[in-house]
Motif scaffolding. Structure first.
Motif, mmCIF file in Angstrom:
data_model
loop_
_atom_site.group_PDB
_atom_site.id
_atom_site.type_symbol
_atom_site.label_atom_id
_atom_site.label_comp_id
_atom_site.label_asym_id
_atom_site.label_seq_id
_atom_site.Cartn_x
_atom_site.Cartn_y
_atom_site.Cartn_z
ATOM 1 N N GLY A 1 24.148 34.379 -23.667
ATOM 2 C CA GLY A 1 25.032 34.673 -22.549
ATOM 3 C C GLY A 1 25.079 33.529 -21.559
ATOM 4 N N ALA A 2 25.625 33.805 -20.396
ATOM 5 C CA ALA A 2 25.778 32.778 -19.379
ATOM 6 C C ALA A 2 24.428 32.299 -18.859
ATOM 7 N N ILE A 3 23.508 33.209 -18.660
ATOM 8 C CA ILE A 3 22.189 32.863 -18.132
ATOM 9 C C ILE A 3 21.241 32.545 -19.280
ATOM 10 N N GLY A 4 21.299 33.293 -20.337
ATOM 11 C CA GLY A 4 20.446 33.072 -21.500
ATOM 12 C C GLY A 4 19.088 33.729 -21.352
ATOM 13 N N HIS A 5 18.383 33.867 -22.459
ATOM 14 C CA HIS A 5 17.095 34.560 -22.431
ATOM 15 C C HIS A 5 16.026 33.746 -21.692
ATOM 16 N N VAL A 6 16.077 32.419 -21.775
ATOM 17 C CA VAL A 6 15.116 31.600 -21.028
ATOM 18 C C VAL A 6 15.421 31.698 -19.536
ATOM 19 N N GLY A 7 16.702 31.739 -19.194
ATOM 20 C CA GLY A 7 17.086 31.899 -17.798
ATOM 21 C C GLY A 7 16.593 33.220 -17.224
ATOM 22 N N MET A 8 16.646 34.276 -18.034
ATOM 23 C CA MET A 8 16.140 35.575 -17.564
ATOM 24 C C MET A 8 14.620 35.525 -17.391
ATOM 25 N N GLU A 9 13.926 34.819 -18.282
ATOM 26 C CA GLU A 9 12.469 34.673 -18.134
ATOM 27 C C GLU A 9 12.132 33.904 -16.856
ATOM 28 N N VAL A 10 12.880 32.851 -16.580
ATOM 29 C CA VAL A 10 12.656 32.059 -15.361
ATOM 30 C C VAL A 10 12.933 32.917 -14.135
ATOM 31 N N LEU A 11 14.008 33.684 -14.179
ATOM 32 C CA LEU A 11 14.346 34.556 -13.041
ATOM 33 C C LEU A 11 13.250 35.587 -12.796
ATOM 34 N N ILE B 1 8.607 22.798 -11.447
ATOM 35 C CA ILE B 1 9.204 23.138 -12.744
ATOM 36 C C ILE B 1 8.121 23.196 -13.813
ATOM 37 N N ALA B 2 7.154 22.298 -13.747
ATOM 38 C CA ALA B 2 6.056 22.302 -14.722
ATOM 39 C C ALA B 2 5.247 23.596 -14.618
ATOM 40 N N THR B 3 5.065 24.100 -13.416
ATOM 41 C CA THR B 3 4.348 25.365 -13.224
ATOM 42 C C THR B 3 5.110 26.517 -13.860
ATOM 43 N N ARG C 1 3.830 28.845 -16.985
ATOM 44 C CA ARG C 1 3.665 30.286 -16.805
ATOM 45 C C ARG C 1 4.473 31.114 -17.805
ATOM 46 N N ILE C 2 5.657 30.617 -18.206
ATOM 47 C CA ILE C 2 6.462 31.390 -19.158
ATOM 48 C C ILE C 2 6.347 30.859 -20.580
#
Length: 183
Positions: free
Chosen positions: A75-85, A103-105, A109-110
């Motif tokens: 999708g627009a955000i993507g599964h990695v984007g949802m994990e980051v959110l 960003i490294a942290t 963490r994810i």
């Protein structure tokens, strides 16, 4: 003995308004605690609403992307984007809204690469769920052109895009867009 740099009078043709000759990202601001205006308190009761809105937005955009891009799954955000959110929502200081992980942290963490997290942050910003302020800090070292500085972590702010606040609707089915049934 004078260096050539000193003999020429320092930085000839230096851009006005730039504090030092150090390499920092364009539009970076000093991390001097003025981010308080940028950050806003975040109600912990809004976490679930925020995630649901992002998931709905991503799901509806995914349907539109599949039609446009021949079955593209993300999708627009993507599964990695949802994990980051989700991780940003865990890290936010609800009282002040302070959110400034490196960003490294986030990547550690994810369990994702730094490049994947950086791309996810860009997508979140592009779709209006996130904004950031690039920052730098003085190092305490004196340089030829002034005090030296180094880039530090960005200050992030979570937001809901206007499209989500207005209420999103699913795209029409393909049959409706082709004009089937007119007669």
């Amino acid at each position: 003995m004078q260096t050539v740099f000193e003999a020429l009078g320092g930085a000839v043709g230096r851009r006005p308004g730039r504090e030092t000759g150090q390499r920092v990202h364009r539009y970076s601001k000093t991390a001097a605690g003025r981010e308080g205006r940028f950050w806003q308190p975040f109600n912990p009761k809004d976490v679930a609403r925020f995630l649901q809105a992002a998931e709905k937005y991503d799901r509806l955009k995914r349907l539109a992307h599949r039609r446009e891009r021949n079955g593209r799954e993300n999708g627009a955000i993507g599964h990695v984007g949802m994990e980051v959110l989700r991780e940003l929502l865990r890290l936010i200081d609800y009282k002040t809204g302070r959110l400034d992980p490196a960003i490294a942290t986030l990547a550690q963490r994810i369990g994702r690469s730094i490049a994947a997290v950086a791309d996810a942050l860009k997508r979140l910003k592009e779709h209006g769920f996130l904004d950031w302020l690039r920052r730098y800090v003085p190092t305490g070292n004196a340089g030829l052109r002034g005090p030296q500085v180094k880039q530090t972590s960005n200050a992030y702010r979570l937001m809901l895009p206007a499209e989500v606040l207005r209420g999103m609707t699913a795209p029409p089915p393909q049959d409706d867009s082709q004009g089937v049934g007119s007669g």
